[in-house]
Structures are given as C-alpha cells and as structure tokens.
Design an enzyme around this catalytic site. Sequence first.
Site, mmCIF file in Angstrom:
data_model
loop_
_atom_site.group_PDB
_atom_site.id
_atom_site.type_symbol
_atom_site.label_atom_id
_atom_site.label_comp_id
_atom_site.label_asym_id
_atom_site.label_seq_id
_atom_site.Cartn_x
_atom_site.Cartn_y
_atom_site.Cartn_z
ATOM 1 N N HIS A 33 0.834 -1.213 0.000
ATOM 2 C CA HIS A 33 0.000 0.000 0.000
ATOM 3 C C HIS A 33 0.862 1.253 0.000
ATOM 4 O O HIS A 33 1.991 1.259 0.486
ATOM 5 C CB HIS A 33 -0.992 -0.018 1.169
ATOM 6 C CG HIS A 33 -0.353 -0.161 2.521
ATOM 7 N ND1 HIS A 33 0.050 0.918 3.277
ATOM 8 C CD2 HIS A 33 -0.073 -1.267 3.252
ATOM 9 C CE1 HIS A 33 0.551 0.483 4.420
ATOM 10 N NE2 HIS A 33 0.498 -0.838 4.438
ATOM 11 N N ASP B 58 -0.084 4.313 1.192
ATOM 12 C CA ASP B 58 -0.305 5.263 2.288
ATOM 13 C C ASP B 58 0.508 4.805 3.492
ATOM 14 O O ASP B 58 0.953 3.659 3.564
ATOM 15 C CB ASP B 58 -1.797 5.364 2.635
ATOM 16 C CG ASP B 58 -2.409 4.017 3.008
ATOM 17 O OD1 ASP B 58 -1.901 2.963 2.554
ATOM 18 O OD2 ASP B 58 -3.398 3.993 3.766
ATOM 19 N N ASP C 78 6.682 -0.323 6.383
ATOM 20 C CA ASP C 78 5.224 -0.405 6.176
ATOM 21 C C ASP C 78 4.735 0.831 5.429
ATOM 22 O O ASP C 78 4.410 1.824 6.047
ATOM 23 C CB ASP C 78 4.548 -0.532 7.547
ATOM 24 C CG ASP C 78 3.035 -0.615 7.457
ATOM 25 O OD1 ASP C 78 2.534 -1.105 6.435
ATOM 26 O OD2 ASP C 78 2.354 -0.169 8.404
ATOM 27 N N GLU D 237 -4.904 1.723 2.822
ATOM 28 C CA GLU D 237 -4.907 0.520 3.655
ATOM 29 C C GLU D 237 -4.910 0.868 5.136
ATOM 30 O O GLU D 237 -5.408 0.098 5.952
ATOM 31 C CB GLU D 237 -3.674 -0.335 3.318
ATOM 32 C CG GLU D 237 -3.691 -1.726 3.959
ATOM 33 C CD GLU D 237 -3.032 -1.801 5.335
ATOM 34 O OE1 GLU D 237 -3.194 -2.835 6.008
ATOM 35 O OE2 GLU D 237 -2.367 -0.833 5.769
ATOM 36 N N GLU D 238 -4.341 2.020 5.492
ATOM 37 C CA GLU D 238 -4.101 2.314 6.906
ATOM 38 C C GLU D 238 -5.311 2.897 7.641
ATOM 39 O O GLU D 238 -5.222 3.196 8.828
ATOM 40 C CB GLU D 238 -2.915 3.297 7.066
ATOM 41 C CG GLU D 238 -1.556 2.714 6.693
ATOM 42 C CD GLU D 238 -1.042 1.644 7.655
ATOM 43 O OE1 GLU D 238 -1.802 1.212 8.539
ATOM 44 O OE2 GLU D 238 0.120 1.244 7.509
ATOM 45 N N HIS E 145 4.869 0.826 12.420
ATOM 46 C CA HIS E 145 4.061 1.910 13.008
ATOM 47 C C HIS E 145 4.801 2.654 14.120
ATOM 48 O O HIS E 145 4.189 3.394 14.885
ATOM 49 C CB HIS E 145 2.719 1.379 13.567
ATOM 50 C CG HIS E 145 1.735 0.977 12.512
ATOM 51 N ND1 HIS E 145 0.390 0.896 12.749
ATOM 52 C CD2 HIS E 145 1.902 0.643 11.212
ATOM 53 C CE1 HIS E 145 -0.233 0.514 11.640
ATOM 54 N NE2 HIS E 145 0.682 0.347 10.695
#
Length: 435
Positions: free
Chosen positions: A97, A99, A129, A163-164, A408
């Site tokens: 992804h 984003d 990520d 996605e996030e 994250h």
Amino acid sequence: MAELLATLGDLERDSFVPLLSKLIGESKHVQNNPPELVPEEDRVVKHVLDVLLPFSTTTGGGPLLLNHVTYTPGRGNLIVEYPGTVPGKILSFVGCHMDVVTANPNDWDFDPFSLSIDGDKLRGRGTTDCLGHVALVAELMKKLGQTKPNLKSTVVAVFIANEENSSITGIGVDALVKDGLLNKLKNGPLYWIDTADKQPCVGTGGMIPWKLQVTGKLFHSGLAHKAINALELGMDALKEIQSRFYRDFPPHPQEQVYGFATPSTMKPTQWSYPGGGINQIPGECTISGDVRLTPFYNVKDVMKKLQEYVDDINKNIQKLESRGPVSKYVLPDENIRGSLTLTFNEALSGVACDLNSKGFHVLCKATEEVVGYVKPYSITGSLPLIRELQEEGFDVQTSGYGLMATYHAANEYCLFTDMSQGYRVFARIISQLED
C-alpha cells in the site's frame, strides 16, 4: 529453474534505493488519518510508473500491462501485469500500500519524511510499512519487463491505496474486488506483502473496538451512601464482562497449530470521565478498549455475547459484586440504578491462511532456501481486507520483509539485506510455480 533465477538475479541496490528515496520523499503527503490527513497515493504511483513505463505496452518498450485505477481524484491504485503463456495460470503480489501511518518529527531521531541511510539500515516513515515493499515489488516487475523471461504464469502486482484507515471506503482493494478487477487472481496464489520479519504470517486477529459508558450518581465523597460511584461500577462491571468473555472464548486448540503468540483478549485501553474535585464521587465515566480475536471465533458472535453480558448486568446490577458497605449500585429510596451502555466501532475479522494450499508450500520452500529456515507465525494484530479476499475465494498468503519492531513506530527503518532476501524469495516463488 536455475536459468530463471539467474535471469532475475538479485535486488539491485543502485536501482532500489533511489526509487525508495523518491517514495519516502512523498511519505509526508501520504499519511492517512482523515479528516486532517488524507493521503495522495498518486504521488507514489507517479514514481512507480516512471520506473515501469519504459518496459510497458503503453510506451511500446516492453510487455508490462499497466492499469492505473482511480476512484477518488489523486488516490489511485496501480495494477501491473507481466503476461505468461498459459491461460489461467497466475500468481500475484498484492497488498503493497502507498499510504502510511502518521509520524511526528519531534518524536524521531531523524527526519521521518526523507530517506536516510545508515549502513544496511534504510530509514524513514514507510520503509517497513509499506513503501519499502512498493519499491521492492516495483523492482521485481521492472526486471521481468526488462529481461522478458518466457513464463507459463502471468505475474501480477497490485499497489493499493487506503490501507491504513477504514473510515473512508471504496478507494482501494475493496473497490478493485467489487469491480471484478482482481477476479482472475483467484486462479493462483495471492501473496499479500505487508507483514514483517521475512517469515510467512499465517494468522491475524480480528479487532472489535468497544466503548462502555457508565452512569452512576454524582455526590459528595463524605456522603458516599448517597452516590453511585461510576468509576467503581465501571471497574466491577468490566471485571465481570472480562470474566465472562474468557469463559466463553477460551484459548482455541487451532491457536497452537498456527503459532499464535496470544489467545483472544478483551481489555480496556482508555478511560475518561468529565472531571471534578477530589471530594466528588463521579456520576459518569467512559471505558474504551478492544477485543483481539483469533480467527477461529466469529466477530459477530462475540459482539452479540458482549451485548448480552451488559444487558444481564444492567438487569441485575444490584447483584454485581462491589467494594464495601456503601459501594452500592442501586439507591432504592431514590429509585436510581447505575447503568451501562455498550457501543462498537467498525470491527474487522482475522484470517487463518490455508496451510494446505500450494501457495503456502511454495512460500515456505522459497523462504527456507533464501532465509535458511522457515517458521510461520501468527499474531492478533489485524490486517484489514484480507479476510474479505479469502471469503471471495482467493488463496491469500502473507509475508513481508520489513521489521516488526519498527512497524508503526517512531524511527522506522528496514534493512536492505532483508529486502534483497525478499526479492530472492519472490524469484523462487515464480520459478517453483513454473514447474
């Protein structure tokens, strides 16, 4: 097999790092936390297209088929296809992804929004990520377009938006599935490339965000017999709810098979009340938290049960165990009862990958050959979207080559050596599926 592996070679640092640098340079603009921060994934698409267009049918420079699919201006997805010779024989790399989660530069030791390099470490928001994987899979597709190996399988890469965050839908993979744009991927394994630590992630957790509003009666703390203490009621009710949850949803035998680190859990993570003096017994408070559910239980069943627990406690609030002679949750003289109200935010279901599928066995064998060992794992962290894909009939397997420890987190980074092992795993997957 050896010939194909030689053709695909290794991940080229001189090509990968400049692309990743451009992507991390956009990370500030693809933070996903609406309404304040709405990502513009097309900023990432542009750099990926710059790399792939020279080897595409669009320019006539190569075999890659490029489809830039947008449902909201500036927030596109990109489907890249390298055509094979056998109709219906296919494999796909999905889930990369474009984003990222938010980053506060004040909490970081380096600039989150530009790539910095420290030996093997590639540092910045999105390196693990998931912009690192976007660059990795783009490099794989570029190499296929450049070298044009004769493959039976069609290889498809799907770079996705949004996605996030699930507060806005109809932009990313959910829309692509709804429009049938991924239907043909059902004919072969679909590798969702958005986990970490180089091992197959075979199970993820469902998530149910809940909020318990507690109503008592505010009164002076010197006259506790005239109050219903909302904080105490919240504690006692929550303890009862948790006890019932763990009785009804105990550790499941399949959790051992899948290697889950923890069973299902239900716990508070936030607590608030309107404020007041130290000599006031609060009349209300709110407890919020989540359930993390292994995929062997059904999210809707759990929500129904939690509501039943709360209804039962409300009905029998006078029986709830309390904490001393005047910690009462009913004031009969005033006809006042304490009460609980339970609400939920949007829930997600976990996923258990099919351990008997060809896609899984191929991933394990490739991982063992490249990394040196294979140890599938499961966590009750949640990945959105993949359960829906599985229910739609896709053979979903998940893997990733960033670092779980920086997922994250502040000071996010990945390792070039890990990403290059990921590239070699992908090459082996393609080559095994040829046989």
